[in-house]
Design a protein around this motif. Structure first.
Motif, PDB file in Angstrom:
ATOM      1  N   SER A 346       0.737  -1.116   0.140  1.00 27.57           N
ATOM      2  CA  SER A 346       0.003  -0.079  -0.161  1.00 27.57           C
ATOM      3  C   SER A 346       0.762   1.127   0.058  1.00 27.57           C
ATOM      4  CB  SER A 346      -0.894   0.033   1.034  1.00 27.57           C
ATOM      5  OG  SER A 346      -1.653   1.058   1.279  1.00 27.57           O
ATOM      6  N   PHE A 347       2.002   1.315   0.821  1.00 31.10           N
ATOM      7  CA  PHE A 347       2.827   2.570   0.968  1.00 31.10           C
ATOM      8  C   PHE A 347       3.643   2.676  -0.537  1.00 31.10           C
ATOM      9  CE2 PHE A 347       7.242   4.034   1.573  1.00 31.10           C
ATOM     10  CZ  PHE A 347       6.723   5.175   2.000  1.00 31.10           C
ATOM     11  N   ALA A 348       3.906   1.452  -1.145  1.00 31.78           N
ATOM     12  CA  ALA A 348       4.754   1.565  -2.383  1.00 31.78           C
ATOM     13  C   ALA A 348       3.873   2.279  -3.390  1.00 31.78           C
ATOM     14  CB  ALA A 348       5.305   0.100  -2.784  1.00 31.78           C
ATOM     15  N   ARG A 349       2.625   1.665  -3.453  1.00 32.02           N
ATOM     16  CA  ARG A 349       1.450   2.424  -4.468  1.00 32.02           C
ATOM     17  C   ARG A 349       1.320   3.706  -4.135  1.00 32.02           C
ATOM     18  NH1 ARG A 349      -2.544  -0.519  -2.622  1.00 32.02           N
ATOM     19  NH2 ARG A 349      -2.064  -2.102  -3.702  1.00 32.02           N
ATOM     20  N   THR A 353       2.863   6.186  -7.164  1.00 31.56           N
ATOM     21  CA  THR A 353       1.790   6.977  -7.941  1.00 31.56           C
ATOM     22  C   THR A 353       2.207   8.556  -7.629  1.00 31.56           C
ATOM     23  OG1 THR A 353       0.015   5.553  -7.249  1.00 31.56           O
ATOM     24  CG2 THR A 353      -0.409   7.868  -7.726  1.00 31.56           C
ATOM     25  N   VAL A 354       2.784   9.061  -6.493  1.00 34.99           N
ATOM     26  CA  VAL A 354       3.145  10.383  -6.353  1.00 34.99           C
ATOM     27  C   VAL A 354       4.300  10.646  -7.139  1.00 34.99           C
ATOM     28  CG1 VAL A 354       3.809  12.147  -4.674  1.00 34.99           C
ATOM     29  CG2 VAL A 354       1.886  10.642  -4.200  1.00 34.99           C
ATOM     30  N   GLY A 355       5.287   9.890  -6.908  1.00 33.97           N
ATOM     31  CA  GLY A 355       6.811   9.976  -7.399  1.00 33.97           C
ATOM     32  C   GLY A 355       6.806  10.159  -8.703  1.00 33.97           C
ATOM     33  N   THR A 451       3.164  -5.597  -6.516  1.00 33.88           N
ATOM     34  CA  THR A 451       1.710  -5.508  -6.052  1.00 33.88           C
ATOM     35  C   THR A 451       1.414  -3.773  -6.579  1.00 33.88           C
ATOM     36  OG1 THR A 451       1.418  -6.923  -4.283  1.00 33.88           O
ATOM     37  CG2 THR A 451      -0.320  -5.038  -4.541  1.00 33.88           C
ATOM     38  N   ALA A 452       2.257  -3.006  -6.401  1.00 33.86           N
ATOM     39  CA  ALA A 452       1.939  -1.411  -6.560  1.00 33.86           C
ATOM     40  C   ALA A 452       2.243  -1.011  -8.021  1.00 33.86           C
ATOM     41  CB  ALA A 452       3.379  -0.603  -5.670  1.00 33.86           C
ATOM     42  N   VAL A 453       3.248  -1.868  -8.533  1.00 37.10           N
ATOM     43  CA  VAL A 453       3.125  -1.227 -10.219  1.00 37.10           C
ATOM     44  C   VAL A 453       1.891  -1.688 -11.071  1.00 37.10           C
ATOM     45  CG1 VAL A 453       5.658  -1.215 -10.190  1.00 37.10           C
ATOM     46  CG2 VAL A 453       4.420  -3.490 -10.868  1.00 37.10           C
ATOM     47  N   ARG A 454       1.187  -2.698 -10.635  1.00 41.12           N
ATOM     48  CA  ARG A 454       0.077  -3.187 -11.310  1.00 41.12           C
ATOM     49  C   ARG A 454      -1.266  -2.056 -11.280  1.00 41.12           C
ATOM     50  NH1 ARG A 454       0.767  -8.519  -8.957  1.00 41.12           N
ATOM     51  NH2 ARG A 454      -0.955  -7.824  -7.281  1.00 41.12           N
ATOM     52  N   ASP A 455      -1.002  -1.098 -10.226  1.00 41.44           N
ATOM     53  CA  ASP A 455      -2.081  -0.114  -9.937  1.00 41.44           C
ATOM     54  C   ASP A 455      -1.320   1.365 -10.379  1.00 41.44           C
ATOM     55  OD1 ASP A 455      -3.756  -1.970  -9.027  1.00 41.44           O
ATOM     56  OD2 ASP A 455      -2.885  -1.723  -6.895  1.00 41.44           O
ATOM     57  N   VAL A 456      -0.320   1.482 -10.983  1.00 35.29           N
ATOM     58  CA  VAL A 456       0.167   2.782 -11.186  1.00 35.29           C
ATOM     59  C   VAL A 456      -0.068   3.049 -12.781  1.00 35.29           C
ATOM     60  CG1 VAL A 456       2.299   4.149 -11.242  1.00 35.29           C
ATOM     61  CG2 VAL A 456       2.089   2.537  -9.292  1.00 35.29           C
TER      62      VAL A 456
END
Length: 498
Positions: A346-349, A353-355, A451-456
């Motif tokens: 969740s934090f990585a996502r 997203t912001v970066g 997990t994170a890159v799937r939602d970016v």
């Protein structure tokens, strides 16, 4: 045969004079401190482009580094993203080393003697930091500065993680955040006509026709050599030279000492640009739909020299409700939730997203664990980010122009359209730095990123992050080649490819 004193013995002698009760704990912490610094050094030897390493070979569960002079280093496989001490011994040919300073001395490569001395001081200061840590720290501190004081080991990947040249033991105990002191800043009046000012210098730091500049006591004693009769109590933060005023803003002081890698002064150029840079950062952050806030610079002043300068900045606490917490990413590893896979993802996502959104706009953040903070819900969930200290941004005029954003008047070093430089700045600090430090290992970092890159949102920058080696500052190489200006880089194995 009489051996010359080592950094470890010198610190022990000083500690016996100023805080004798800590001496037994300091002695017990030394082996762990050596392993922690040796692990950081071994990471550099295993992964950075050092000119005297000919090749690297896997050997069972270990790693062999073949040197250009025919010697070989033998050690464990080096996880470039691990933050626990795993390299307790490194062998140079047939000689085992558990002391990073002795290993670097025996390597006898260019500038190894100077770097060995730095490593010795890093070990000694780290053991001192660990000796003074509280036995039962609070799980959820209340004050923002209390979070900063929980970071005992310093930089998670730099061999000079606790190197503080020029600081005596008494000064480390008096000024370093992990020792939890209250620091009495000096207040030095300077005629307004001699000062460079950016933004609004507050009335409470004015005295008629003079501006009153907060001065770090180390700077006053060792550099300015001027007494300061007035004092202002403050709490030191992770950066050591930046301090939190009670119920007020943060003050970044001039501190002309080299910490880890370089001397970090407050240049006249950064003072002049601070107001415009603050306005620019705030405007760009407004395009993240509330996911990022920038702490505004309230005012900056230099009394004619980088040695006498200060910056007043908003506290990140202003961007959280009373029930929420604002935690530097570098302190996340001191809490329970940060190492859970779901929380890390969740934090990585959120961070990616912001970066990546700002990178697309044309702003590459230096989003390491000290500059980047996360706002946590009462349940500990990551909600949004806060970023402080804009001095090391990289800004792309071409990308800004594509989004109709005017380029402010910034120092030349901050402006580039080099995509590799922009991505290195963000990925090296955010992914190889902040996220790696928070997750603690390559497998944990990989799980969070997968997990994170799937939602970016898809973009060329995201493709580079997923497909190419991950850039990281070559911290060991930089200490062994001080004559080379600017950052040097290593290409780390991409955790998504493991």
């Amino acid at each position: 045969m009489h051996r010359p004193p080592t950094a470890e013995s010198e610190v022990a002698d000083e500690l016996a004079a100023v805080r004798p009760a800590l001496v037994p704990r300091y002695a017990r912490e030394l082996p762990g401190a050596r392993a922690a610094v040796l692990t950081r050094l071994w990471r550099g030897l295993a992964h950075e482009p050092l000119p005297w390493i000919a090749r690297r070979e896997a050997s069972g569960d270990g790693l062999v580094l073949r040197l250009t002079d025919g010697r070989a280093l033998h050690g464990t496989r080096a996880d470039p993203y691990a933050t626990d001490a795993y390299a307790t011994v490194v062998r140079l040919d047939d000689v085992e080393h558990d002391d990073p300073a002795r290993l670097m001395t025996d390597l006898a490569v260019p500038r190894s003697a100077a770097f060995a001395a730095e490593l010795g001081h890093s070990v000694a200061s780290l053991a001192l930091s660990r000796a003074a840590r509280p036995d039962h720290p609070k799980e959820w501190p209340v004050s923002d500065w209390e979070w900063e004081q929980r970071v005992i080991d310093g930089h998670p990947f730099h061999p000079n993680c606790r190197f503080r040249p020029g600081f005596s033991v008494a000064e480390q105990l008096a000024y370093a955040p992990e020792h939890r002191p209250v620091v009495e800043l000096g207040l030095l009046p300077v005629p307004a006509g001699e000062c460079l000012v950016s933004g609004v210098w507050p009335e409470w730091l004015r005295d008629g026709g003079r501006l009153v500049i907060p001065v770090h006591p180390w700077q006053a004693a060792h550099v300015l050599k001027r007494p300061c009769e007035q004092r202002l109590a403050a709490h030191p933060l992770m950066a050591l030279r930046t301090l939190a005023l009670p119920d007020g803003p943060h003050v970044k002081t001039a501190l002309s000492a080299r910490l880890t890698s370089s001397v970090r002064d407050i240049s006249l150029g950064s003072v002049a640009a601070s107001a415009a840079l603050s306005d620019f950062g705030e405007a760009v952050a407004a395009r993240t739909d509330g996911l990022l806030h920038i702490t505004r610079t309230l005012g900056a002043v230099a009394g004619g020299s980088p040695d006498l300068a200060a910056v007043l900045r908003e506290s990140p606490r202003l961007y959280a409700s009373e029930e929420e917490r604002v935690v530097p990413v570098g302190a996340l590893a001191t809490t329970g939730p940060a190492r859970s896979p779901a929380w890390s993802a969740s934090f990585a996502r959120l961070a990616l997203t912001v970066g990546l959104r700002l990178l697309d706009l044309g702003v590459a953040l230096e989003a390491h664990g000290q500059n980047l903070l996360v706002v946590l819900s009462p349940a500990g969930e990551p909600l949004r980010l806060v970023y402080r200290d804009l001095a090391d941004l990289r800004v792309s005029p071409a990308r800004l122009a594509r989004h109709g954003i005017p380029l402010p008047d910034l120092p030349t070093r901050m402006v580039t359209d080099d995509e590799r430089a922009l991505r290195r700045k963000l990925f090296g600090s955010l992914v190889a730095g902040a996220l790696a430090g928070a997750t603690g290992s390559a497998p944990a970092l990989r799980a969070a990123l997968e997990t994170a890159v799937r939602d970016v949102p898809r973009s060329p920058d995201l493709a580079a992050l997923c497909d190419e080696p991950l850039p990281a500052k070559a911290l060991t190489l930089m200490r062994l080649s001080p004559g080379t200006a600017g950052d040097q880089w290593a290409d780390l194995p991409n955790p998504l490819h493991a």
